[in-house]
Enzyme design. Structure first.
Site, PDB file in Angstrom:
ATOM      1  N   LYS A 154       0.851  -1.193   0.000  1.00 52.36           N
ATOM      2  CA  LYS A 154       0.000   0.000   0.000  1.00 52.36           C
ATOM      3  C   LYS A 154       0.888   1.244   0.000  1.00 52.36           C
ATOM      4  O   LYS A 154       1.018   1.944   1.006  1.00 52.36           O
ATOM      5  CB  LYS A 154      -0.952  -0.024   1.204  1.00 52.36           C
ATOM      6  CG  LYS A 154      -2.080  -1.044   1.021  1.00 52.36           C
ATOM      7  CD  LYS A 154      -3.043  -1.069   2.184  1.00 52.36           C
ATOM      8  CE  LYS A 154      -4.050   0.055   2.169  1.00 52.36           C
ATOM      9  NZ  LYS A 154      -5.095  -0.095   1.150  1.00 52.36           N
TER      10      LYS A 154
HETATM   11  N1  PMP Z   1      -7.135  -3.864  -3.127  1.00 50.80           N
HETATM   12  C1  PMP Z   1      -6.814  -2.586  -2.921  1.00 50.80           C
HETATM   13  C2  PMP Z   1      -6.231  -1.827  -4.057  1.00 50.80           C
HETATM   14  C3  PMP Z   1      -7.009  -1.974  -1.674  1.00 50.80           C
HETATM   15  O1  PMP Z   1      -6.663  -0.706  -1.485  1.00 50.80           O
HETATM   16  C4  PMP Z   1      -7.611  -2.723  -0.642  1.00 50.80           C
HETATM   17  C5  PMP Z   1      -7.888  -2.076   0.690  1.00 50.80           C
HETATM   18  N2  PMP Z   1      -6.819  -2.197   1.579  1.00 50.80           N
HETATM   19  C6  PMP Z   1      -7.930  -4.063  -0.885  1.00 50.80           C
HETATM   20  C7  PMP Z   1      -7.678  -4.602  -2.139  1.00 50.80           C
HETATM   21  C8  PMP Z   1      -8.510  -4.933   0.182  1.00 50.80           C
HETATM   22  O2  PMP Z   1      -7.552  -5.224   1.176  1.00 50.80           O
HETATM   23  P1  PMP Z   1      -7.982  -5.477   2.669  1.00 50.80           P
HETATM   24  O3  PMP Z   1      -9.028  -6.535   2.642  1.00 50.80           O
HETATM   25  O4  PMP Z   1      -6.742  -5.931   3.347  1.00 50.80           O
HETATM   26  O5  PMP Z   1      -8.504  -4.202   3.210  1.00 50.80           O
END
Ligand code: PMP
Length: 305
Positions: A154
């Site tokens: 991220k």
């Molecule tokens: N893909 C992207 C691009 C994201 O930003 C997120 C949010 N964090 C997710 C998938 C889902 O990840 P998570 O379930 O860990 O929040």
């Protein structure tokens, strides 16, 4: 109670947590963030923080990529986060935003020879995709390859790609945009992973398909297997498969489990909340609120009882 932030190694009122206009990460996107939810359980008067350690593990991996030295261990980060929520005394669903960033007041595109810092704050935040079943478009923006900017982390700079997608989708009257991988396979939403239901099985893009490996994705795979006896197949997905799937849904910390009603104005299944998505959604809400004893290990209580 004013909201607090943990900033420069201490708790301060959120309004006082300020960075300089010269901060490196503001200019070059050299930061890594997380999104973590705390879920309010009104019967227990408790906030359960969901899969806290896993979020900080992912943050740590991203920091390694960006050569950011975290000033705390994962256990310390967890303790700081619990203390932050406690200090804020929230009595509703919250969203926690940690950020590890290149804090030097210095110009010059690079990762090396820079100071790093860590901050975290929390805000009240209800539903993100605020509808029973959402309407999606296919983004004209592709997810980058791992050797462009790794989507498995991220990284703040990467999220311009996601912002392009989200705003394009909203401009076209959709709720969310679905991006394709560099090779043209289905990748993910601007802030969510995607699942299809085909012949009673879950199908989702594999980790090396320019996706963020979501913690909700992992949660759903485990709940589907353990509680519903449904297997998940991780494989590349063609665009056309979206339109013929029995069901589609999105998963993410902000979006929870959100069924997809339509993609590019084509109905998915009968255009209503699917049976599998509906069952998973119900289970998921129970689990994240700390109401399912089998998964209470995923929930960190913020308040002392
Ligand atoms: N893909 C992207 C691009 C994201 O930003 C997120 C949010 N964090 C997710 C998938 C889902 O990840 P998570 O379930 O860990 O929040």
């Amino acid at each position: 109670m004013p909201p607090f932030a943990y900033f420069q190694k201490k708790f301060v009122p959120l309004a006082e947590a300020k960075i300089s206009v010269m901060t490196h990460s503001l200019h070059y996107g050299t930061a890594v963030f997380e999104g973590i939810r705390g879920n309010w359980n009104s019967e227990q008067e408790q906030i359960y923080i969901f899969r806290l350690k896993e979020h900080y593990k992912r943050l740590e991996d991203g920091c390694r990529l960006l050569r950011i030295k975290l000033p705390h261990s994962i256990d310390e980060l967890c303790r700081i986060t619990v203390e932050l929520v406690r200090k804020c005394s929230f009595r509703e669903d919250i969203y926690i935003r940690p950020l590890a960033y290149k804090s030097s007041e210095a110009l010059g595109v690079r990762l090396h020879d820079l100071e790093d810092d860590f901050l975290v704050f929390a805000i009240p935040w209800g539903r993100y995709l605020d509808m029973d079943a959402c309407r999606c478009g296919i983004s004209s923006w592709r997810r980058p390859a791992d050797n462009v900017i790794p989507p498995s982390a991220k990284i703040t700079g990467l999220y311009v790609n996601n912002a392009f997608t989200k705003t394009e989708a909203m401009d076209k009257g959709f709720d969310e945009g679905i991006m394709l991988s560099p090779a043209g396979y289905v990748s993910e939403g601007s802030g969510e992973n995607i699942f299809l239901v085909i012949d009673g099985k879950l199908v989702t893009p594999p980790v090396n398909n320019s996706i963020l490996v979501g913690i909700t994705r992992d949660t759903v795979i485990k709940l589907a297997k353990n509680e519903l006896g449904i297997e998940t197949i991780e494989r590349p997905i063609d665009l056309a498969e979206l339109y013929t799937a029995d069901e589609c849904f999105l998963t993410g910390t902000a979006a929870h489990v959100t069924p997809i009603a339509e993609i590019e104005n084509r109905k998915i299944g009968n255009g209503k909340v699917g049976e599998v998505a509906g069952s998973l959604q119900k289970l998921y809400f129970e689990v994240i609120k700390g109401d399912n004893p089998r998964y209470i290990g995923w929930c960190t209580p913020a308040y002392e009882k």
